[in-house]
Motif scaffolding. Structure first.
Motif, short mmCIF file in Angstrom:
data_model
loop_
_atom_site.label_atom_id
_atom_site.label_comp_id
_atom_site.label_asym_id
_atom_site.label_seq_id
_atom_site.Cartn_x
_atom_site.Cartn_y
_atom_site.Cartn_z
N ASP A 52 -44.85 -103.87 -58.13
CA ASP A 52 -43.54 -104.51 -58.13
C ASP A 52 -42.65 -103.93 -59.22
N VAL A 90 -36.82 -104.60 -47.02
CA VAL A 90 -36.75 -105.80 -47.86
C VAL A 90 -37.77 -106.84 -47.38
N TRP A 94 -41.20 -107.98 -49.40
CA TRP A 94 -41.43 -109.40 -49.70
C TRP A 94 -42.79 -109.84 -49.15
N ARG A 99 -41.85 -108.77 -54.49
CA ARG A 99 -40.63 -109.55 -54.31
C ARG A 99 -39.54 -109.19 -55.31
N GLY A 100 -39.94 -108.66 -56.46
CA GLY A 100 -38.93 -108.19 -57.41
C GLY A 100 -38.11 -107.06 -56.82
N TRP A 101 -38.79 -106.13 -56.15
CA TRP A 101 -38.08 -105.04 -55.48
C TRP A 101 -37.28 -105.55 -54.30
N ALA A 102 -37.82 -106.48 -53.54
CA ALA A 102 -37.12 -107.02 -52.38
C ALA A 102 -35.79 -107.65 -52.81
N VAL A 103 -35.82 -108.44 -53.88
CA VAL A 103 -34.61 -109.10 -54.37
C VAL A 103 -33.61 -108.07 -54.88
N ARG A 104 -34.08 -107.08 -55.63
CA ARG A 104 -33.17 -106.08 -56.21
C ARG A 104 -32.57 -105.16 -55.17
N SER A 106 -32.00 -106.08 -52.09
CA SER A 106 -31.02 -106.94 -51.42
C SER A 106 -29.72 -106.98 -52.22
N ALA A 107 -29.85 -107.12 -53.55
CA ALA A 107 -28.67 -107.13 -54.40
C ALA A 107 -27.95 -105.79 -54.36
#
Length: 282
Positions: A52, A90, A94, A99-104, A106-107
């Motif tokens: 992650d 994404v 997840w 999930r850290g990569w998924a959120v970033r 997405s941002a």
């Protein structure tokens, strides 16, 4: 074997006929091609490492954001295509706990959408005023299947030709195909799911409202070639003439493509027509 991916991926990108053909055009298609390659390579690094996000990964997030911006900022159709592929990554990240990569990511997609949304805010009324008079609207939606099939087929032919040359010149003894790490397998799965999802959504949209032409499908090519490069990393890494043989092939294809591109009239064709009209004016 992972070290073989990036040079192999780069050679396949260089050898693809679209690369030199659209490099010669003063339009954004080659930028979109490069942006998709940058994003695909960034996602390979993210997923392939199998861990992650960490604070030291800011440079990799910046690379992914640059790829997103290049694809989202030039054309809204391409933004939809690559956005759908990215959405699959994404969800995939997840689901495997990254999930850290998924959120970033997405941002990053939201940030990358800002120039597109600003442009849409100014152009929305004009775009929809001319929605029924464009030449794309007169094309049969079935043509999109043929164009998409041609993009995939051409990418596979380039890969097959490169690999045939490699195995003909390389030394026997390499066993297995691909990098067998979990991260590499996850990258291939996410890419194929993302392409399938994007293909299906864009073809459905094209049936409702024709929007696809061959040039708009160019950014798919790097995402088609990336899994091929992953699956070929082991045999290429274990053969001494591997990348060298494919590099020669890539240079040959680029030279052939450059010769063809140099012979095209492109903008000059319209210039000649204008000059002819001007000469006939009293």
């Amino acid at each position: 074997t992972r070290r073989a991916f990036l040079p192999l991926f780069a050679v396949l990108l260089m050898a693809h006929p679209f690369a030199i053909a659209f490099f010669a055009v003063h339009r954004p298609y080659f930028w979109m091609y490069g942006g998709a390659a940058l994003l695909a390579g960034s996602l390979w690094l993210i997923v392939g490492r199998g861990r992650d996000y960490r604070p030291g990964d800011r440079w990799l997030l910046a690379l992914a954001l640059a790829g997103i911006l290049l694809n989202f900022s030039f054309h809204y159709v391409v933004a939809a295509e690559i956005g759908l592929v990215l959405a699959a990554f994404v969800v995939g990240l997840w689901s495997i706990g990254m999930r850290g990569w998924a959120v970033r990511l997405s941002a990053a997609a939201v940030v990358g959408s800002i120039p597109l949304l600003i442009a849409f805010a100014f152009q929305y009324s004009t775009l929809f005023t001319f929605r029924d008079v464009g030449w794309i609207a007169r094309m049969s939606p079935l043509v999109a299947y043929l164009m998409l099939g041609w993009v995939v087929l051409l990418s596979m032919l380039v890969s097959a030709a490169a690999f045939a040359i490699h195995f003909a010149l390389g030394r026997k003894g390499a066993e297995g195909v691909g990098d067998d790490s979990a991260g590499q397998r996850a990258f291939v799965r996410m890419t194929l799911v993302g392409l399938a999802f994007s293909f299906a959504a864009m073809l459905l949209l094209n049936h409702v409202k024709p929007v696809l032409i061959l040039r708009y499908l160019i950014p798919y090519v790097p995402f088609i070639l990336a899994p091929v490069a992953v699956l070929a990393t082991r045999p290429f890494a274990t053969r001494p003439l591997g990348l060298a043989s494919v590099l020669v092939f890539g240079i040959f294809v680029m030279g052939y493509g450059a010769k063809g591109a140099a012979g095209e009239e492109r903008w000059n064709e319209g210039g000649k027509a204008i000059a002819s009209i001007k000469e006939r004016c009293p």
